[in-house]
Structure formats: structure tokens, C-alpha cells
Design a protein around this motif. Structure first.
Motif, PDB file in Angstrom:
ATOM      1  N   GLN A 160       0.829  -1.209   0.000  1.00  0.00           N
ATOM      2  CA  GLN A 160       0.000   0.000   0.000  1.00  0.00           C
ATOM      3  C   GLN A 160       0.862   1.257   0.000  1.00  0.00           C
ATOM      4  O   GLN A 160       0.551   2.232  -0.676  1.00  0.00           O
ATOM      5  CB  GLN A 160      -0.924  -0.010   1.215  1.00  0.00           C
ATOM      6  CG  GLN A 160      -1.848   1.190   1.311  1.00  0.00           C
ATOM      7  CD  GLN A 160      -2.973   1.181   0.301  1.00  0.00           C
ATOM      8  OE1 GLN A 160      -3.448   0.126  -0.089  1.00  0.00           O
ATOM      9  NE2 GLN A 160      -3.396   2.351  -0.130  1.00  0.00           N
ATOM     10  N   SER A 161       1.962   1.242   0.725  1.00  0.00           N
ATOM     11  CA  SER A 161       2.825   2.426   0.833  1.00  0.00           C
ATOM     12  C   SER A 161       3.485   2.787  -0.494  1.00  0.00           C
ATOM     13  O   SER A 161       3.950   3.908  -0.664  1.00  0.00           O
ATOM     14  CB  SER A 161       3.901   2.210   1.896  1.00  0.00           C
ATOM     15  OG  SER A 161       4.920   1.331   1.423  1.00  0.00           O
TER      16      SER A 161
ATOM     17  N   ARG B 284      -3.600   2.469  -8.260  1.00  0.00           N
ATOM     18  CA  ARG B 284      -4.293   1.266  -7.800  1.00  0.00           C
ATOM     19  C   ARG B 284      -3.434   0.063  -8.131  1.00  0.00           C
ATOM     20  O   ARG B 284      -2.596   0.107  -9.022  1.00  0.00           O
ATOM     21  CB  ARG B 284      -5.676   1.136  -8.416  1.00  0.00           C
ATOM     22  CG  ARG B 284      -5.689   0.991  -9.902  1.00  0.00           C
ATOM     23  CD  ARG B 284      -7.130   1.038 -10.439  1.00  0.00           C
ATOM     24  NE  ARG B 284      -7.124   0.949 -11.879  1.00  0.00           N
ATOM     25  CZ  ARG B 284      -7.236  -0.188 -12.560  1.00  0.00           C
ATOM     26  NH1 ARG B 284      -7.386  -1.333 -11.921  1.00  0.00           N
ATOM     27  NH2 ARG B 284      -7.203  -0.203 -13.872  1.00  0.00           N
TER      28      ARG B 284
ATOM     29  N   GLN C  78      -6.189  -2.283  -4.385  1.00  0.00           N
ATOM     30  CA  GLN C  78      -5.909  -1.286  -3.355  1.00  0.00           C
ATOM     31  C   GLN C  78      -5.888   0.055  -4.078  1.00  0.00           C
ATOM     32  O   GLN C  78      -5.343   0.164  -5.157  1.00  0.00           O
ATOM     33  CB  GLN C  78      -4.540  -1.550  -2.719  1.00  0.00           C
ATOM     34  CG  GLN C  78      -4.433  -2.894  -2.042  1.00  0.00           C
ATOM     35  CD  GLN C  78      -5.238  -2.927  -0.772  1.00  0.00           C
ATOM     36  OE1 GLN C  78      -5.168  -2.015   0.037  1.00  0.00           O
ATOM     37  NE2 GLN C  78      -6.014  -3.968  -0.591  1.00  0.00           N
TER      38      GLN C  78
ATOM     39  N   ALA D 162      -4.939   4.193  -3.721  1.00  0.00           N
ATOM     40  CA  ALA D 162      -4.293   5.251  -2.934  1.00  0.00           C
ATOM     41  C   ALA D 162      -5.344   6.313  -2.623  1.00  0.00           C
ATOM     42  O   ALA D 162      -6.219   6.595  -3.425  1.00  0.00           O
ATOM     43  CB  ALA D 162      -3.148   5.867  -3.712  1.00  0.00           C
TER      44      ALA D 162
END
Length: 168
Positions: free
Chosen positions: A88-89, A96, A165, A167
Motif C-alpha cells: 500500500q505504501s 491502484r 488497493q 491510494a
């Protein structure tokens, strides 16, 4: 420990898990190419590990292993969560990605509790789909039946949460 997974620890933990090992050369190359890895150590001994590999569009959590006597203590969950957080970081604003893994047989529930879900079809296309659905076609393409060649024979493929995921 972060980004310190060595060949000896990797091989020892895979052996404890009952997984096949790869050649030393292949393993060292793979470890060097990982985006991120975590190793849990107690009294100087690696007791768990996990790796993140990928390109930022598709990242894969790979080789999450916890020594049997350390299972059930939250070590695997903590490591997998750390790998997810690292993925994620890496997202740029508005980006994405898909974070995936292949769960070992019998470990599917562990990952489902963490927000992973089975992908449609649930098997990888190289080792399972081609060789299980149509053995003759696979052989004509130069692939080998499961368990006899260089391809994995995986369990279920999972993608995290909504398969992407984003951002914030």
C-alpha cells in the motif's frame, strides 16, 4: 527483520513447511529481486518469513511460512499485514494495484480472515488450468502434468479485499 531474508533461513523454513525447495542459485536470485521481505527471529533462529514481489500494478505475497511450533501466535498474520502495508505504501496518489497470493492447501481461511478473497476460477493458468483441464493440450505445448515438471501445483489464488488497493 526487514529485507534480510537469507537463503539458509528461506530454505530451512520451506523445509519445515514441507514445501519443495529450489536450487540455491534460483533462490538467491529470487530473494534479491523481492520488493520487500520480513523475517521473524527468536533466539537467533528464523521462525517465520514472507516476501512481497511484483511491479506495483500487481504485487504478490509469496512464501509466508511460520515454523509449526510458532503457529497460532499471530506471527504469520503480523508478517502478512506488514507485507500488505508495504504494498500500500508504494502506491502513488490516485494509483491502484492488485495484491494477490497463492494460499497453501488448508490455509485459505487464514487469508480470508485477513480480507483476501478467492479469485474467479481460483487456479493459476499455467500450472493448474492447462495441465489439469487438458493434459494432452498441455503436453503438446511442452508443459508437464502437475507434480512432474517445473511448474507449481498451487492451491487457491486469492486477491486482497476488492482485488484492488487504491491510494487515497
Amino acid at each position: 527483520r526487514e529485507n534480510e531474508l537469507c537463503y539458509e533461513d528461506y530454505r530451512a523454513l520451506r523445509t519445515l513447511a514441507g514445501w519443495e525447495t529450489h536450487s540455491e542459485e534460483q533462490t538467491r536470485r529470487a530473494l534479491a529481486a523481492a520488493l520487500y521481505d520480513v523475517t521473524a527471529v527468536e533466539n537467533g533462529r528464523a521462525v517465520a518469513m514472507g516476501r512481497l514481489v511484483g511491479d506495483g500494478l500487481y504485487d504478490v505475497i509469496a512464501g509466508v511460512v511460520v515454523a509449526p511450533e510458532y503457529q497460532g501466535r499471530g506471527i504469520g498474520k503480523a508478517g502478512a499485514e506488514e507485507l500488505l502495508a508495504h504494498a500500500q505504501s508504494r502506491l502513488p496518489p490516485g494509483g491502484r494495484m492488485s495484491v494477490q497470493l497463492i494460499a497453501a492447501e488448508g490455509k485459505e481461511g487464514f487469508y480470508e480472515k485477513m480480507g483476501f478473497r478467492k479469485m474467479p476460477g481460483g487456479r493459476c493458468s499455467v500450472c493448474c488450468t492447462d495441465t489439469r483441464r487438458n493434459k494432452e493440450t498441455a503436453l503438446s505445448r511442452g508443459l508437464q502434468p502437475p507434480g512432474t515438471g517445473p511448474f507449481c501445483v498451487c492451491s487457491m489464488i486469492f486477491a486482497h479485499r476488492s482485488r484492488e488497493q487504491r491510494a487515497l
